[in-house]
Design a protein around this motif. Structure first.
Motif, PDB file in Angstrom:
ATOM      1  N   THR A 238     -30.647  49.767 -16.397  1.00 26.71           N
ATOM      2  CA  THR A 238     -31.437  50.143 -15.219  1.00 26.71           C
ATOM      3  C   THR A 238     -32.689  49.273 -15.098  1.00 26.71           C
ATOM      4  O   THR A 238     -33.593  49.611 -14.330  1.00 26.71           O
ATOM      5  CB  THR A 238     -31.873  51.615 -15.313  1.00 26.71           C
TER       6      THR A 238
ATOM      7  N   VAL B  13     -44.421  46.590 -17.019  1.00 29.94           N
ATOM      8  CA  VAL B  13     -44.472  47.223 -15.688  1.00 29.94           C
ATOM      9  C   VAL B  13     -45.356  48.463 -15.620  1.00 29.94           C
ATOM     10  O   VAL B  13     -45.616  48.957 -14.529  1.00 29.94           O
ATOM     11  CB  VAL B  13     -43.074  47.597 -15.160  1.00 29.94           C
TER      12      VAL B  13
ATOM     13  N   ASP C 264     -45.655  53.929 -18.847  1.00 33.18           N
ATOM     14  CA  ASP C 264     -44.712  54.964 -19.244  1.00 33.18           C
ATOM     15  C   ASP C 264     -43.559  55.035 -18.249  1.00 33.18           C
ATOM     16  O   ASP C 264     -43.719  55.495 -17.127  1.00 33.18           O
ATOM     17  CB  ASP C 264     -45.441  56.313 -19.289  1.00 33.18           C
ATOM     18  N   HIS C 265     -42.402  54.535 -18.669  1.00 29.85           N
ATOM     19  CA  HIS C 265     -41.203  54.766 -17.872  1.00 29.85           C
ATOM     20  C   HIS C 265     -40.040  54.996 -18.828  1.00 29.85           C
ATOM     21  O   HIS C 265     -40.214  54.969 -20.044  1.00 29.85           O
ATOM     22  CB  HIS C 265     -40.957  53.652 -16.856  1.00 29.85           C
TER      23      HIS C 265
ATOM     24  N   PHE D  96     -32.585  54.909 -20.715  1.00 30.08           N
ATOM     25  CA  PHE D  96     -31.534  55.907 -20.838  1.00 30.08           C
ATOM     26  C   PHE D  96     -30.512  55.497 -21.898  1.00 30.08           C
ATOM     27  O   PHE D  96     -30.272  54.311 -22.111  1.00 30.08           O
ATOM     28  CB  PHE D  96     -30.833  56.088 -19.489  1.00 30.08           C
TER      29      PHE D  96
ATOM     30  N   LEU E 239     -34.338  58.657 -23.051  1.00 23.64           N
ATOM     31  CA  LEU E 239     -33.653  59.877 -22.617  1.00 23.64           C
ATOM     32  C   LEU E 239     -32.147  59.751 -22.867  1.00 23.64           C
ATOM     33  O   LEU E 239     -31.471  58.908 -22.270  1.00 23.64           O
ATOM     34  CB  LEU E 239     -33.933  60.149 -21.135  1.00 23.64           C
TER      35      LEU E 239
ATOM     36  N   LEU F 100     -40.187  43.579 -11.546  1.00 23.05           N
ATOM     37  CA  LEU F 100     -41.000  44.211 -12.586  1.00 23.05           C
ATOM     38  C   LEU F 100     -41.332  45.655 -12.208  1.00 23.05           C
ATOM     39  O   LEU F 100     -42.423  45.975 -11.731  1.00 23.05           O
ATOM     40  CB  LEU F 100     -42.270  43.404 -12.827  1.00 23.05           C
ATOM     41  N   PHE F 101     -40.349  46.534 -12.375  1.00 19.52           N
ATOM     42  CA  PHE F 101     -40.571  47.967 -12.172  1.00 19.52           C
ATOM     43  C   PHE F 101     -39.611  48.713 -13.078  1.00 19.52           C
ATOM     44  O   PHE F 101     -38.689  48.128 -13.656  1.00 19.52           O
ATOM     45  CB  PHE F 101     -40.360  48.352 -10.691  1.00 19.52           C
ATOM     46  N   GLY F 102     -39.850  49.993 -13.202  1.00 17.09           N
ATOM     47  CA  GLY F 102     -38.972  50.832 -14.016  1.00 17.09           C
ATOM     48  C   GLY F 102     -38.877  52.218 -13.413  1.00 17.09           C
ATOM     49  O   GLY F 102     -39.668  52.592 -12.536  1.00 17.09           O
ATOM     50  N   PHE F 103     -37.868  52.969 -13.861  1.00 18.54           N
ATOM     51  CA  PHE F 103     -37.666  54.338 -13.401  1.00 18.54           C
ATOM     52  C   PHE F 103     -38.236  55.313 -14.432  1.00 18.54           C
ATOM     53  O   PHE F 103     -37.858  55.234 -15.615  1.00 18.54           O
ATOM     54  CB  PHE F 103     -36.179  54.625 -13.220  1.00 18.54           C
ATOM     55  N   LYS F 104     -39.099  56.186 -13.997  1.00 18.52           N
ATOM     56  CA  LYS F 104     -39.604  57.226 -14.895  1.00 18.52           C
ATOM     57  C   LYS F 104     -39.056  58.579 -14.438  1.00 18.52           C
ATOM     58  O   LYS F 104     -39.145  58.906 -13.253  1.00 18.52           O
ATOM     59  CB  LYS F 104     -41.141  57.255 -14.851  1.00 18.52           C
ATOM     60  N   ILE F 105     -38.467  59.323 -15.382  1.00 19.21           N
ATOM     61  CA  ILE F 105     -38.127  60.702 -15.072  1.00 19.21           C
ATOM     62  C   ILE F 105     -39.384  61.533 -15.301  1.00 19.21           C
ATOM     63  O   ILE F 105     -39.789  61.768 -16.451  1.00 19.21           O
ATOM     64  CB  ILE F 105     -36.970  61.220 -15.963  1.00 19.21           C
ATOM     65  N   VAL F 106     -40.004  61.980 -14.217  1.00 17.84           N
ATOM     66  CA  VAL F 106     -41.214  62.786 -14.304  1.00 17.84           C
ATOM     67  C   VAL F 106     -40.792  64.245 -14.423  1.00 17.84           C
ATOM     68  O   VAL F 106     -40.051  64.756 -13.601  1.00 17.84           O
ATOM     69  CB  VAL F 106     -42.114  62.579 -13.053  1.00 17.84           C
ATOM     70  N   ARG F 107     -41.234  64.894 -15.503  1.00 20.10           N
ATOM     71  CA  ARG F 107     -40.865  66.302 -15.686  1.00 20.10           C
ATOM     72  C   ARG F 107     -41.985  67.012 -16.422  1.00 20.10           C
ATOM     73  O   ARG F 107     -42.851  66.386 -16.984  1.00 20.10           O
ATOM     74  CB  ARG F 107     -39.533  66.492 -16.428  1.00 20.10           C
TER      75      ARG F 107
ATOM     76  N   VAL G 196     -43.399  69.287 -10.343  1.00 17.03           N
ATOM     77  CA  VAL G 196     -42.853  68.597 -11.522  1.00 17.03           C
ATOM     78  C   VAL G 196     -43.813  67.609 -12.174  1.00 17.03           C
ATOM     79  O   VAL G 196     -43.528  67.100 -13.261  1.00 17.03           O
ATOM     80  CB  VAL G 196     -41.537  67.841 -11.206  1.00 17.03           C
TER      81      VAL G 196
ATOM     82  N   LEU H  53     -36.245  70.747 -12.268  1.00 20.25           N
ATOM     83  CA  LEU H  53     -37.629  70.415 -11.928  1.00 20.25           C
ATOM     84  C   LEU H  53     -38.025  69.074 -12.534  1.00 20.25           C
ATOM     85  O   LEU H  53     -38.688  69.003 -13.569  1.00 20.25           O
ATOM     86  CB  LEU H  53     -38.572  71.538 -12.384  1.00 20.25           C
TER      87      LEU H  53
ATOM     88  N   GLY I 215     -38.463  64.590 -11.198  1.00 22.26           N
ATOM     89  CA  GLY I 215     -38.441  63.625 -10.097  1.00 22.26           C
ATOM     90  C   GLY I 215     -38.364  62.211 -10.650  1.00 22.26           C
ATOM     91  O   GLY I 215     -38.602  61.988 -11.840  1.00 22.26           O
TER      92      GLY I 215
ATOM     93  N   LYS J 178     -39.847  58.474 -10.595  1.00 20.57           N
ATOM     94  CA  LYS J 178     -41.003  57.667 -10.225  1.00 20.57           C
ATOM     95  C   LYS J 178     -40.651  56.196 -10.390  1.00 20.57           C
ATOM     96  O   LYS J 178     -40.128  55.799 -11.441  1.00 20.57           O
ATOM     97  CB  LYS J 178     -42.189  58.016 -11.128  1.00 20.57           C
TER      98      LYS J 178
ATOM     99  N   VAL K 211     -42.106  53.119 -11.384  1.00 17.78           N
ATOM    100  CA  VAL K 211     -43.311  52.641 -12.061  1.00 17.78           C
ATOM    101  C   VAL K 211     -43.402  51.138 -11.836  1.00 17.78           C
ATOM    102  O   VAL K 211     -42.468  50.407 -12.157  1.00 17.78           O
ATOM    103  CB  VAL K 211     -43.255  52.960 -13.572  1.00 17.78           C
ATOM    104  N   ARG K 212     -44.502  50.684 -11.240  1.00 18.15           N
ATOM    105  CA  ARG K 212     -44.666  49.247 -10.967  1.00 18.15           C
ATOM    106  C   ARG K 212     -46.129  48.902 -11.020  1.00 18.15           C
ATOM    107  O   ARG K 212     -46.981  49.769 -11.014  1.00 18.15           O
ATOM    108  CB  ARG K 212     -44.034  48.839  -9.633  1.00 18.15           C
TER     109      ARG K 212
END
Lengths: 219, 219
Positions: free
Chosen positions: A139, A151, A154-155, A158, A183, A212-219, B151, B212, B214, B216, B218-219
């Motif tokens: 990802t 980036v 905190d991201h 998986f 995760l 230069l970005f990443g996916f963070k699961i915010v919970r 969240v 619950l 989401g 994000k 991150v960039r």
């Protein structure tokens, strides 16, 4: 720790120095080592900077692998099943960290294959029955894999895989590279989730104008 | 502002009170208003709490819509194309905020349809040629749509649509609901990206044991 990287593309060229700086012994496998070291292949720059890297054939790289180490599948998506199939016996008992995407990056239109009811991660696990395949990193841009802080603070990265010990070994490596939010999504079937995020990765990179970005699961 | 919500499911029951609290006049459309108000349909609880909500047929709801307002497609994914098609003339010129997912939630196996080379957002735009379809909210649990702070302090909501003014109107509504990171991915074709994230949403919810959360960027 001994780490074998299959493939000499961008992922290899960014991960190999990171593994070396963690103190790993790194062996790189390619179809034709002489061809990779000839001409203008960008791998030559890496080889010149890191003479401690060994470049050998796929088969020799697998023969050099250590079951207490890690084999990274960094062969580009569409080609990797054909390249991996003959290595199945040699890879039995090994942890295979698979970072591939089910997409031909030379295509202008984004069509994933396999998708939805299958994934490349599952197909690789079926092709390498005795190996412990762990899908991760897919990802993220190659630049971000070994440098999460490139980036943001905190991201999320998986993990998908059927073997808990194999996932634990990969998670340990990710933490050594600086990843804090690892995760575990579940079995290798959850590779469908991260592979289908590729479309979101591509559209987000187009919208933001950067990789230069990443996916963070915010919970 | 006048807001029409098509569908009386969970999304309607969570968005309608939020829109009312922003001062909107809210009209809800359903197949059969009498059936929705009879028996044990959970909509009855919402209607009892908010007598100012009007519940009418789909056609009457569309007739009541205002072109300076918004129509929300909150009909469940697999059913919505059939329900929307007869409303195409009435919806011409309207902004249609589409939150649907290409998935039948009663299925045990996760199979998206359409996927990869098409999306429900695009199919709805084709069915409603004169409308301005904006895909959003479909990467989130219904509970999180009107309450991003449920969240965490900061996560991303996505927009896909071919009309800039329509996306601007939806973005304004999202900001009024408290969304701070609204990312415009591009045309309605990018609904493929957010719809394919559904698999990640499902696997993440299973891994975390909660809805619950989401995503994000991150960039």
């Amino acid at each position: 720790m001994k780490t074998v990287i299959l493939g000499t593309g961008e992922v290899c060229r960014l991960l190999a120095p990171a593994f070396l700086s963690l103190g790993h012994e790194v062996v790189v496998g390619t179809r034709d080592p002489e061809a990779t070291l000839a001409g203008n292949h960008p791998y030559r720059l890496l080889a010149a900077r890191h003479p401690e890297l060994r470049l050998v054939s796929f088969a020799d790289a697998v023969a050099a692998a250590d079951r207490s180490g890690l084999v990274v599948n960094a062969i580009s998506g569409p080609a990797c099943l054909e390249a991996l199939a003959p290595l199945a016996d040699g890879l039995a008992g090994h942890v295979v960290m698979d970072v591939s995407s089910p997409y031909d990056w030379s295509r202008p239109d984004v069509v994933l294959d396999p998708v939805n009811t299958d994934s490349l991660g599952e197909a690789i696990q079926r092709a390498l029955l005795g190996a412990f395949v762990v899908k991760t990193f897919n990802t993220l841009a190659a630049q971000v894999m070994p440098r999460p802080d490139a980036v943001g603070p905190d991201h999320t990265v998986f993990l998908s895989g059927d073997d808990e010990a194999a996932k634990a070994r990969v998670a340990e490596l990710l933490r050594a590279l600086g990843w804090r939010d690892v995760l575990d999504l579940g079995g290798i079937v959850t590779a469908r989730a991260t592979e289908m995020m590729l479309r979101m990765w591509i559209d987000t990179s187009r919208a933001l104008g950067t990789h230069l970005f990443g996916f963070k699961i915010v919970r």
